[in-house]
Write a protein that holds these residues in place. Structure first.
Motif, PDB file in Angstrom:
ATOM      1  N   GLU A  81      -6.656  -0.445  -8.447  1.00  0.00           N
ATOM      2  CA  GLU A  81      -7.701  -0.473  -7.419  1.00  0.00           C
ATOM      3  C   GLU A  81      -8.280  -1.872  -7.207  1.00  0.00           C
ATOM      4  OE1 GLU A  81     -10.484   2.363  -8.849  1.00  0.00           O
ATOM      5  OE2 GLU A  81      -9.232   4.081  -8.319  1.00  0.00           O
ATOM      6  N   GLU A  82      -7.975  -2.797  -8.106  1.00  0.00           N
ATOM      7  CA  GLU A  82      -8.501  -4.154  -7.998  1.00  0.00           C
ATOM      8  C   GLU A  82      -7.946  -4.847  -6.751  1.00  0.00           C
ATOM      9  OE1 GLU A  82     -10.682  -5.997 -10.034  1.00  0.00           O
ATOM     10  OE2 GLU A  82     -11.121  -4.003 -10.814  1.00  0.00           O
ATOM     11  N   LEU A 126      -5.275   2.964 -13.720  1.00  0.00           N
ATOM     12  CA  LEU A 126      -5.729   3.305 -12.374  1.00  0.00           C
ATOM     13  C   LEU A 126      -6.736   2.293 -11.853  1.00  0.00           C
ATOM     14  CD1 LEU A 126      -6.057   7.174 -12.709  1.00  0.00           C
ATOM     15  CD2 LEU A 126      -4.291   5.889 -11.498  1.00  0.00           C
ATOM     16  N   HIS A 127      -7.618   1.842 -12.739  1.00  0.00           N
ATOM     17  CA  HIS A 127      -8.603   0.828 -12.336  1.00  0.00           C
ATOM     18  C   HIS A 127      -7.906  -0.465 -11.909  1.00  0.00           C
ATOM     19  CE1 HIS A 127     -12.324  -1.414 -12.202  1.00  0.00           C
ATOM     20  NE2 HIS A 127     -11.780  -2.325 -12.991  1.00  0.00           N
ATOM     21  N   THR A 131       2.391   1.798  -3.479  1.00  0.00           N
ATOM     22  CA  THR A 131       1.468   2.130  -4.564  1.00  0.00           C
ATOM     23  C   THR A 131       0.537   3.294  -4.225  1.00  0.00           C
ATOM     24  OG1 THR A 131      -0.129   0.470  -3.784  1.00  0.00           O
ATOM     25  CG2 THR A 131       1.487  -0.226  -5.462  1.00  0.00           C
ATOM     26  N   ARG A 134       0.834  -1.212   0.000  1.00  0.00           N
ATOM     27  CA  ARG A 134       0.000   0.000   0.000  1.00  0.00           C
ATOM     28  C   ARG A 134       0.866   1.258   0.000  1.00  0.00           C
ATOM     29  NH1 ARG A 134      -5.324  -1.506   0.809  1.00  0.00           N
ATOM     30  NH2 ARG A 134      -5.590  -3.404   2.010  1.00  0.00           N
TER      31      ARG A 134
END
Length: 67
Positions: free
Chosen positions: A56-57, A52-53, A6, A3
């Motif tokens: 977020e996965e 970006l998606h 990223t 975390r």
């Protein structure tokens, strides 16, 4: 650790490199200043929303022990 590494991903995304042949193939390429032609192609090639998606996965790490 993941975390933290990223957390600022959106600010660190880079645009793809553009090939000279791709620049030459742009319609009106001779009339466009080079920086505008490069900006046009990098925008077309980049998938910022998709990148970006993906970040977020949900993510799962597996630890594999070697014997």
């Amino acid at each position: 650790m993941w975390r933290a590494a990223t957390a600022d991903t959106a600010e660190r995304l880079v645009l793809p490199d553009v090939d000279e042949k791709a620049l030459a193939g742009l319609k009106f390429s001779e009339a466009l200043p080079r920086h505008l032609a490069v900006a046009t192609l990098t925008t077309r090639l980049a998938d910022i929303e998709g990148a970006l998606h993906t970040m977020e996965e949900p993510l799962r790490f597996n630890v594999v022990e070697r014997k």
